[in-house]
Design an enzyme around this catalytic site. Structure first.
Site, PDB file in Angstrom:
ATOM      1  N   SER A   8       2.589  33.960  53.597  1.00 50.70           N
ATOM      2  CA  SER A   8       1.379  33.558  53.952  1.00 50.70           C
ATOM      3  C   SER A   8       1.450  32.088  54.856  1.00 50.70           C
ATOM      4  CB  SER A   8       0.585  33.049  52.613  1.00 50.70           C
ATOM      5  OG  SER A   8      -0.651  33.003  52.908  1.00 50.70           O
TER       6      SER A   8
ATOM      7  N   ASP B 162      -2.468  44.564  53.050  1.00 51.13           N
ATOM      8  CA  ASP B 162      -2.904  43.014  53.134  1.00 51.13           C
ATOM      9  C   ASP B 162      -3.949  42.831  54.400  1.00 51.13           C
ATOM     10  OD1 ASP B 162      -3.068  40.406  53.608  1.00 51.13           O
ATOM     11  OD2 ASP B 162      -0.996  39.904  53.921  1.00 51.13           O
TER      12      ASP B 162
ATOM     13  N   HIS C  27      -2.615  40.858  49.972  1.00 49.98           N
ATOM     14  CA  HIS C  27      -1.958  39.882  50.541  1.00 49.98           C
ATOM     15  C   HIS C  27      -0.979  39.343  49.273  1.00 49.98           C
ATOM     16  CE1 HIS C  27      -0.981  36.252  52.579  1.00 49.98           C
ATOM     17  NE2 HIS C  27      -1.499  35.549  51.659  1.00 49.98           N
TER      18      HIS C  27
HETATM   19  N1  LIG Z   1      -2.027  33.169  45.934  1.00 48.91           N
HETATM   20  C1  LIG Z   1      -1.735  32.654  47.181  1.00 48.91           C
HETATM   21  C2  LIG Z   1      -2.461  33.115  48.288  1.00 48.91           C
HETATM   22  C3  LIG Z   1      -2.314  32.362  49.777  1.00 48.91           C
HETATM   23  O1  LIG Z   1      -1.237  32.829  50.283  1.00 48.91           O
HETATM   24  C4  LIG Z   1      -1.692  31.025  46.946  1.00 48.91           C
HETATM   25  O2  LIG Z   1      -2.711  30.797  46.271  1.00 48.91           O
HETATM   26  O3  LIG Z   1      -0.979  30.292  47.691  1.00 48.91           O
END
Ligand SMILES: N[C@@H](CCO)C(=O)O
Ligand SMILES: CC(=O)SCCNC(=O)CCNC(=O)[C@H](O)C(C)(C)COP(=O)(O)OP(=O)(O)OC[C@H]1O[C@@H](n2cnc3c(N)ncnc32)[C@H](O)[C@@H]1OP(=O)(O)O
Length: 489
Positions: free
Chosen positions: A152, A316, A349
């Site tokens: 991410s 995702d 994701h």
């Molecule tokens: N679960 C992850 C999602 C964002 O990529 C976070 O809270 O950072």
């Protein structure tokens, strides 16, 4: 090998002694970066892996703090026997600049005023976060990272690393990410920011000393964002249309469905661990992220030298595989050594935090397929044939080496001389290098696998191979010591 935890860990703090100049031109003073490390840095300092966290992560990626109910956020991947094996690698994980878990961010004290920064904190970018990480890595006396890995926003940092510091990263693993935020991604972030900003308790970012902060706004921002981290299918799997503590819908605006309860829980849990101003700054950094240059990703990736393993997630929809296929094409267009893998998952994701089996498989394969160039010592002192034997011996002592390649004026390999050869020269009364050096040298290429090199060494009973290019020019040297440090499992 059994998969284990790194066990009890603690967060450390790196205080920068110099100011940090940001992409915006502003300057941050007295920056602190919180970080954790797992495993040991080897003698050659070539086994360091930097882990980069996503939006709401922190430095605590693995193991347990005393007060933990759950281990660090990437426990599935980090630890003995796992892909990021702490018995093999020195793993560094730091909290991003702008964060709220120990690194300098809007809730930190502004040295100019003695009060919290609030909105006086400068807007930061992913490039700034990576610049701060680089200072941490340098402070740990590491010149080159074996790998940088993250999902991410962590994946954005990975891509930024190989663009900003192409000579500092051998391997890069961007997961569930993009090379530029899309309008849809920016849109979700803006809705989240508005939820915070329109909460009256946000108070223009000035709430740290107030009884109540923008809890509702932050919880709402997380609820919206959390939906984007899941998939429709996983929500069906988790909740279906199940009701919460009732048998029938209530025909009012109280909570009916389990999914509502879940989202409220996630929102409330987030407020307990995260700062609303940090959320604003970090989502802005994500929105600004764009590695293309003059609108071209191919141009933006022009200087990349690292090997890259892209990992996408089929379900995702926030950072869909197509965006990573664009990254793949742009890297291919620049002749970067890149592979693409797509995890099969219903999680959406957040699969990068959950799909342990597939992630370990892809990451371990990519990391262990080590080549000579990943391990070789490039700072080799090659010597000329007419060097005095005494000077050769002095150089070996000074460099703590037992092998030196002998080269011509163009750095082409002529032979190799060892400490044993020098002893022989005394015993046999030889006076020139030419008499004692080995001329039929067994060599390897920079893209040769460590498996193949180890086999050559074993079969020929030698402990050192010069790494040469197609013209027989010396590029580096590789020893059994370097190999055994990396492959000690
Ligand atoms: N679960 C992850 C999602 C964002 O990529 C976070 O809270 O950072
Ligand atoms: C690099 C980084 O990104 S670090 C940050 C990552 N961490 C987070 O994002 C933390 C919040 N996110 C999550 O928890 C993520 O969903 C994950 C990916 C980390 C975990 O996913 P899963 O294991 O599938 O957990 P799930 O999403 O089902 O959530 C479980 C929690 O919801 C609660 N929950 C489940 N159903 C309900 C419900 N119907 N009503 C209320 N609460 C519920 C559970 O009790 C559990 O609580 P706990 O976390 O306090 O133990």
């Amino acid at each position: 090998m059994k998969k284990e935890s790194v066990g009890s860990v603690e967060t450390k703090f790196f205080n920068m002694d110099k100011d940090l100049k940001l992409e915006s031109g502003k300057v941050l003073k007295d920056v602190t970066i919180a970080y954790e490390t797992y495993g040991k840095l080897n003698k050659e300092k070539n086994n360091a892996i930097l882990v980069c966290h996503a939006l709401s992560g922190d430095a605590h990626a693995a193991g347990w703090h005393d007060e933990d109910r759950k281990p660090g956020w990437w426990e599935i991947l980090i630890g003995p026997g796992k892909a990021l094996d702490s018995e093999k690698y020195f793993i560094i994980s730091s909290n991003i600049l702008g964060g709220c878990s120990g690194s300098t961010g809007p809730s930190s004290i502004n040295p100019a005023t003695g009060k919290t920064y609030n909105l006086d904190f400068p807007v930061i970018t992913i490039k700034d976060m990576v610049k701060a990480q680089k200072k941490l890595v340098e402070n740990l006396n590491i010149d080159k990272l074996l790998a940088v890995v993250g999902g991410s926003m962590g994946g954005m940092q990975v891509l930024q690393w190989i663009v900003s510091y192409p000579d500092m990263v051998k391997k890069a693993i961007p997961i569930a990410t993009t090379a530029h935020s899309s309008p849809q991604q920016i849109a979700f972030n803006e809705v989240g920011r508005q939820a915070i900003i329109t909460d009256p308790h946000w108070n223009d970012g000035d709430y740290y000393d107030k009884e109540i902060g923008p809890r509702n706004g932050l919880a709402l921002a997380r609820m919206i964002a959390h939906i984007t981290y899941l998939s429709d299918e996983s929500m069906y799997e988790k909740f279906g249309r199940d009701l919460k503590d009732k048998k029938e819908v209530s025909y009012d605006f109280s909570m009916d469905f389990q999914v509502e309860s879940y989202l409220h829980y996630q929102g409330d849990a987030f407020v307990k661990r995260f700062d609303a101003n940090s959320y604003l700054y970090i989502t802005k950094a994500i929105d600004y992220f764009d590695l293309s240059s003059n609108g071209s990703l191919i141009e933006g990736f022009r200087n990349i030298k690292s090997k890259v393993q892209i990992i996408a997630i089929d379900s995702d929809w926030l950072y869909p595989p197509d965006q990573l296929k664009d990254v793949l094409m742009a890297l291919n267009a620049n002749n970067v050594d890149v592979s693409y893998a797509e995890l099969k998952s219903t999680y959406g994701h957040d699969a990068f935090l959950l799909e342990g089996g597939q992630l370990n498989y892809v990451v371990a394969n990519f990391l262990t397929n080590t080549l000579a160039e990943d391990l070789m010592d490039e700072n080799v002192s090659a010597i000329k044939k007419d060097m005095e034997l005494k000077d050769v011996a002095m150089l070996m002592m000074a460099d703590y080496v037992t092998h030196l390649p002998v080269v011509d004026e163009d750095n082409r390999l002529l032979g190799i001389v060892t400490a044993w050869d020098l002893s022989k020269s005394i015993a046999l009364n030889c006076s020139s290098l030419d008499e004692i050096m080995t001329k039929n040298v067994i060599t390897c290429k920079s893209d040769e696998t460590i498996d193949s090199i180890s086999r050559k060494m074993r079969e020929n009973d030698i402990s050192c191979l010069p790494v040469v290019d197609d013209d027989f020019k010396v590029e580096g040297i590789i020893t059994t010591d370097q190999i055994s440090h990396l492959l000690s499992d």
